[in-house]
Design a protein around this motif. Structure first.
Motif, PDB file in Angstrom:
ATOM      1  N   PRO A  99     -24.982 -15.703  20.539  1.00  0.00           N
ATOM      2  CA  PRO A  99     -24.600 -15.178  19.226  1.00  0.00           C
ATOM      3  C   PRO A  99     -24.137 -16.287  18.281  1.00  0.00           C
ATOM      4  O   PRO A  99     -23.310 -17.118  18.647  1.00  0.00           O
ATOM      5  N   SER A 100     -24.673 -16.291  17.070  1.00  0.00           N
ATOM      6  CA  SER A 100     -24.304 -17.296  16.083  1.00  0.00           C
ATOM      7  C   SER A 100     -23.017 -16.891  15.354  1.00  0.00           C
ATOM      8  O   SER A 100     -22.519 -15.774  15.503  1.00  0.00           O
ATOM      9  N   ARG A 101     -22.505 -17.806  14.557  1.00  0.00           N
ATOM     10  CA  ARG A 101     -21.294 -17.518  13.775  1.00  0.00           C
ATOM     11  C   ARG A 101     -21.545 -16.353  12.817  1.00  0.00           C
ATOM     12  O   ARG A 101     -20.680 -15.489  12.645  1.00  0.00           O
ATOM     13  N   LYS A 102     -22.736 -16.339  12.202  1.00  0.00           N
ATOM     14  CA  LYS A 102     -23.067 -15.255  11.273  1.00  0.00           C
ATOM     15  C   LYS A 102     -23.087 -13.904  11.997  1.00  0.00           C
ATOM     16  O   LYS A 102     -22.606 -12.892  11.480  1.00  0.00           O
ATOM     17  N   GLU A 103     -23.639 -13.890  13.213  1.00  0.00           N
ATOM     18  CA  GLU A 103     -23.700 -12.649  13.979  1.00  0.00           C
ATOM     19  C   GLU A 103     -22.306 -12.167  14.359  1.00  0.00           C
ATOM     20  O   GLU A 103     -22.012 -10.973  14.310  1.00  0.00           O
ATOM     21  N   LYS A 104     -21.431 -13.106  14.733  1.00  0.00           N
ATOM     22  CA  LYS A 104     -20.071 -12.732  15.100  1.00  0.00           C
ATOM     23  C   LYS A 104     -19.310 -12.172  13.899  1.00  0.00           C
ATOM     24  O   LYS A 104     -18.566 -11.195  14.020  1.00  0.00           O
ATOM     25  N   ILE A 105     -19.525 -12.797  12.727  1.00  0.00           N
ATOM     26  CA  ILE A 105     -18.884 -12.287  11.511  1.00  0.00           C
ATOM     27  C   ILE A 105     -19.416 -10.900  11.184  1.00  0.00           C
ATOM     28  O   ILE A 105     -18.659  -9.986  10.830  1.00  0.00           O
ATOM     29  N   ARG A 164     -17.826  -8.293  13.403  1.00  0.00           N
ATOM     30  CA  ARG A 164     -16.457  -7.973  12.986  1.00  0.00           C
ATOM     31  C   ARG A 164     -16.454  -7.104  11.733  1.00  0.00           C
ATOM     32  O   ARG A 164     -15.637  -6.183  11.601  1.00  0.00           O
ATOM     33  N   LEU A 165     -17.356  -7.406  10.806  1.00  0.00           N
ATOM     34  CA  LEU A 165     -17.441  -6.590   9.587  1.00  0.00           C
ATOM     35  C   LEU A 165     -17.853  -5.160   9.913  1.00  0.00           C
ATOM     36  O   LEU A 165     -17.334  -4.207   9.321  1.00  0.00           O
ATOM     37  N   TRP A 176     -13.546   1.212  11.128  1.00  0.00           N
ATOM     38  CA  TRP A 176     -12.162   1.633  10.887  1.00  0.00           C
ATOM     39  C   TRP A 176     -12.026   2.292   9.517  1.00  0.00           C
ATOM     40  O   TRP A 176     -11.316   3.295   9.365  1.00  0.00           O
ATOM     41  N   VAL A 177     -12.705   1.719   8.516  1.00  0.00           N
ATOM     42  CA  VAL A 177     -12.669   2.319   7.169  1.00  0.00           C
ATOM     43  C   VAL A 177     -13.250   3.725   7.207  1.00  0.00           C
ATOM     44  O   VAL A 177     -12.703   4.666   6.615  1.00  0.00           O
TER      45      VAL A 177
END
Length: 270
Positions: free
Chosen positions: A204-210, A213-214, A220-221
């Motif tokens: 998983p890349s940084r973009k995928e991890k972000i 999380r989003l 939650w929203v």
């Protein structure tokens, strides 16, 4: 057997074509319509409260009413943006297809790095069979999917990595099996089963991890919105006032928000 409503029967010289389920696309449109149906009256109520404060200063709303108007407007904007995203995603998903022929693969689907979150992440490519490096199965817990598990097949190619998800495609396992048979390979069940040259790049890349999380944050929203709608409808029922959204539509929206929010909160990368 392949789903006849979503694949073209092969002949001697024809290609085999897979297409998304129409029901999934229709579901996106219906969901977007429900969100829009709530966004419009909520925004209208907020505008009326704000208008009364500006035009009738003698009878201007209390500070509490102003706060309610601000909350309703924020909720209306969020629902409107979410509805617009779903409408656009449905329009883009309608273009998806996978065509297998002796020459290679003609593919229109989501880039793996964007999954289904970004409508502009859907790409069309033409691949030779020797450009396909591997394929693996990525399972995601999802109570809305059959068996409580969403199946995603990641296709690694020289032109990018793509995903076939059971959220959109009727038979992603058959699509993956057909590709694996053509390239003479197997379907990896995890990152560890990928060839060495793919395993490192497939992490998983940084973009995928972000993005993950989003998505969980959006879950939650969605859950909070579901609870708020339930509370609003209960408040109007207790006070005997009419709720412009309608009781049945409010209950439906509450169920959609709560179940969708629960599924998104459980999303995890490998």
């Amino acid at each position: 057997m392949l789903d006849k409503s979503n694949t073209s029967p092969p002949t001697a010289n024809s290609a085999t074509v897979f297409r998304p389920l129409r029901g999934r696309i229709i579901g996106m449109i219906v969901g977007a319509s429900i969100l829009a149906a709530f966004a419009l009256p909520l925004g209208g109520i907020a505008v009326l409260i704000a208008w009364a404060r500006v035009t009738v200063p003698a009878d201007k709303p209390s500070s509490g009413a102003v706060v309610v108007a601000a909350v309703l407007m924020a909720l209306a904007l969020f629902l409107g943006l979410l509805a617009s995203w779903l409408f656009l995603l449905a329009a883009r998903c309608r273009r998806m297809q996978m065509e297998l022929s002796s020459d290679g693969l003609h593919l229109t689907t989501s880039l793996y790095e964007w999954f289904l979150w970004n409508p502009w992440g859907i790409r069309e490519v033409r691949l030779r069979w020797d450009e396909i490096k591997g394929i693996r199965l990525w399972r995601v817990p999802n109570n809305l999917a059959p068996g409580g598990e969403q199946q995603n097949y990641i296709l690694y190619t020289s032109q990018g990595d793509f995903v076939f998800s059971s959220v959109v495609w009727p038979h992603p396992e058959q699509m993956a099996a057909a590709i694996a048979k053509r390239i003479g390979g197997t379907i990896a069940q995890s990152l560890d089963e990928l060839p060495t040259e793919l395993a490192a790049a497939a992490q998983p890349s940084r973009k995928e991890k972000i993005g993950a999380r989003l998505l969980r944050g959006l879950g939650w929203v969605s859950t909070v919105l579901g609870v708020l709608l339930l509370g609003i409808s209960a408040l109007f029922a207790v006070t005997g006032q009419e709720w412009s959204g309608g009781l049945s539509s409010t209950v439906l929206a509450t169920v959609v928000f709560l179940t969708g929010g629960y599924a998104m909160r459980r999303f995890r990368l490998e």
